[in-house]
Design a protein around this motif. Structure first.
Motif, PDB file in Angstrom:
ATOM      1  N   HIS A  33       0.815  -1.189   0.182  1.00 16.14           N
ATOM      2  CA  HIS A  33      -0.023  -0.106   0.008  1.00 16.14           C
ATOM      3  C   HIS A  33       0.916   1.146   0.009  1.00 16.14           C
ATOM      4  O   HIS A  33       0.413   2.307  -0.731  1.00 16.14           O
ATOM      5  CB  HIS A  33      -0.825  -0.142   1.323  1.00 16.14           C
ATOM      6  CG  HIS A  33      -1.876   1.129   1.247  1.00 16.14           C
ATOM      7  ND1 HIS A  33      -3.097   0.874   0.506  1.00 16.14           N
ATOM      8  CD2 HIS A  33      -1.836   2.229   2.032  1.00 16.14           C
ATOM      9  CE1 HIS A  33      -4.037   2.211   0.692  1.00 16.14           C
ATOM     10  NE2 HIS A  33      -3.190   2.961   1.529  1.00 16.14           N
ATOM     11  N   TYR A  34       2.008   1.338   0.950  1.00 12.88           N
ATOM     12  CA  TYR A  34       2.735   2.454   1.049  1.00 12.88           C
ATOM     13  C   TYR A  34       3.986   2.813   0.239  1.00 12.88           C
ATOM     14  O   TYR A  34       4.374   3.894  -0.080  1.00 12.88           O
ATOM     15  CB  TYR A  34       3.126   2.622   2.370  1.00 12.88           C
ATOM     16  CG  TYR A  34       1.897   2.675   3.397  1.00 12.88           C
ATOM     17  CD1 TYR A  34       0.733   3.607   3.521  1.00 12.88           C
ATOM     18  CD2 TYR A  34       1.734   1.692   4.569  1.00 12.88           C
ATOM     19  CE1 TYR A  34      -0.066   3.752   4.298  1.00 12.88           C
ATOM     20  CE2 TYR A  34       0.752   1.815   5.366  1.00 12.88           C
ATOM     21  CZ  TYR A  34      -0.188   2.582   5.162  1.00 12.88           C
ATOM     22  OH  TYR A  34      -1.207   2.666   6.214  1.00 12.88           O
ATOM     23  N   LEU A  35       4.240   1.570  -0.144  1.00  6.45           N
ATOM     24  CA  LEU A  35       5.588   1.444  -1.112  1.00  6.45           C
ATOM     25  C   LEU A  35       5.369   1.169  -2.449  1.00  6.45           C
ATOM     26  O   LEU A  35       6.163   1.882  -3.362  1.00  6.45           O
ATOM     27  CB  LEU A  35       6.691   0.281  -0.361  1.00  6.45           C
ATOM     28  CG  LEU A  35       7.395   0.928   0.688  1.00  6.45           C
ATOM     29  CD1 LEU A  35       8.495  -0.155   0.924  1.00  6.45           C
ATOM     30  CD2 LEU A  35       8.389   2.423   0.542  1.00  6.45           C
ATOM     31  N   LYS A  36       4.415   0.262  -2.773  1.00  9.28           N
ATOM     32  CA  LYS A  36       4.396  -0.206  -4.351  1.00  9.28           C
ATOM     33  C   LYS A  36       3.111   0.314  -5.001  1.00  9.28           C
ATOM     34  O   LYS A  36       2.824   0.117  -6.236  1.00  9.28           O
ATOM     35  CB  LYS A  36       4.241  -1.768  -4.113  1.00  9.28           C
ATOM     36  CG  LYS A  36       5.606  -2.393  -3.711  1.00  9.28           C
ATOM     37  CD  LYS A  36       6.716  -2.049  -4.673  1.00  9.28           C
ATOM     38  CE  LYS A  36       8.035  -2.715  -4.195  1.00  9.28           C
ATOM     39  NZ  LYS A  36       8.888  -2.163  -5.054  1.00  9.28           N
ATOM     40  N   GLY A  37       2.408   1.263  -4.253  1.00  8.09           N
ATOM     41  CA  GLY A  37       1.265   2.122  -5.113  1.00  8.09           C
ATOM     42  C   GLY A  37       0.091   1.301  -5.070  1.00  8.09           C
ATOM     43  O   GLY A  37      -1.025   1.831  -5.863  1.00  8.09           O
TER      44      GLY A  37
END
Length: 256
Positions: A33-37
């Motif tokens: 969710h926060y790193l890979k979009g």
């Protein structure tokens, strides 16, 4: 809302508690969710403790009371332009219905929904919920009692659900957790052979036995690993095999 998008339903599940299913649910959700979009949601149906919902509450309290984490959260929101993923509380028997209802009304339909189910298939509704997910990932540990329980669970699910064309479940994959580097030799070779004989898929990535998997948001500690509001700190990801695990999971679930 994109009505054409169908989220992937993924569960970290095992018959034995304390092997890491809740931890990996949080780590995978936050990483994607926060790193890979990706857009992610979590259904916490580990009734009655609802461990992930409790962790979200602790995370939020820590962010609200600590200026460092508050600024970190603000910077992340400004950079990503997306909110924290939702954590939906449910029960084992209502897990799929809870996810379906959320998808039907969500402004942004998630790419993937993770389920954290109780650590026993004897809990009411667990089997029905497992039949309604797309993929199951089962952490295993080189402890005879834990392993026997985990393998009996995997064999039963494989036979009852994976090989049943009427069920949504496409695959169950095992992966080694809490691996002592000094033991990753003959002992694991014997276990790997047994797993192959049972015709169960075993992932290549193994997770080392390290305390970093228990690091939460704590005052005066500026690196975090397990959080529902932030991805694992890159400094702690090195050597944890977390990135490798999630890359392999993404491959198996065909995450685009």
């Amino acid at each position: 809302m994109d009505n054409k998008k169908t989220p992937l339903y993924v569960a970290f599940s095992t018959q034995k508690g304390g092997v890491g299913k809740t931890t990996f649910t949080v780590l995978a959700a936050s990483y994607l969710h926060y790193l890979k979009g990706y857009d992610v949601a979590v259904v916490d149906c580990d009734y009655p403790q609802h461990s992930i919902a409790a962790l979200r509450k602790r995370d939020a309290e820590q962010v609200n009371s600590d200026e460092y984490y508050k600024l970190m959260a603000f910077d992340q929101f400004k950079r990503l332009e997306k909110r924290a993923y939702p954590v939906l509380c449910s029960s084992p028997e209502n897990a799929i219905a809870t996810a379906d209802e959320y998808v039907a009304t969500a402004t942004t339909v998630p790419d993937i929904i993770f389920f954290d189910l109780p650590g026993t298939v004897n809990s009411q509704g667990v089997i029905n919920s497992l039949s309604g997910v797309d993929y199951i990932f089962t952490p295993i540990a080189a402890d005879r009692v834990v392993l026997e329980s985990s393998l009996s669970f995997a064999v039963a699910i494989n036979k009852l659900l994976v090989k049943n064309e009427a069920c949504r479940l496409k695959g169950l994959y095992l992966f080694w957790n809490m691996v002592d580097g000094r033991e990753k030799t003959d002992l694991y070779g014997v276990y790997d052979t047994t797993i192959r004989e049972l015709e169960l898929p075993l992932m290549k990535t193994f997770i080392p036995d390290t305390k970093r998997y228990k690091k939460e948001l704590i005052a005066d500690q500026r690196v975090v690993f397990r959080s529902t509001l932030f991805p694992a700190d890159r400094r702690l990801v090195r050597g944890s095999n977390l990135e490798e695990l999630i890359t392999e999971i993404a491959y198996h679930i065909k995450l685009k």
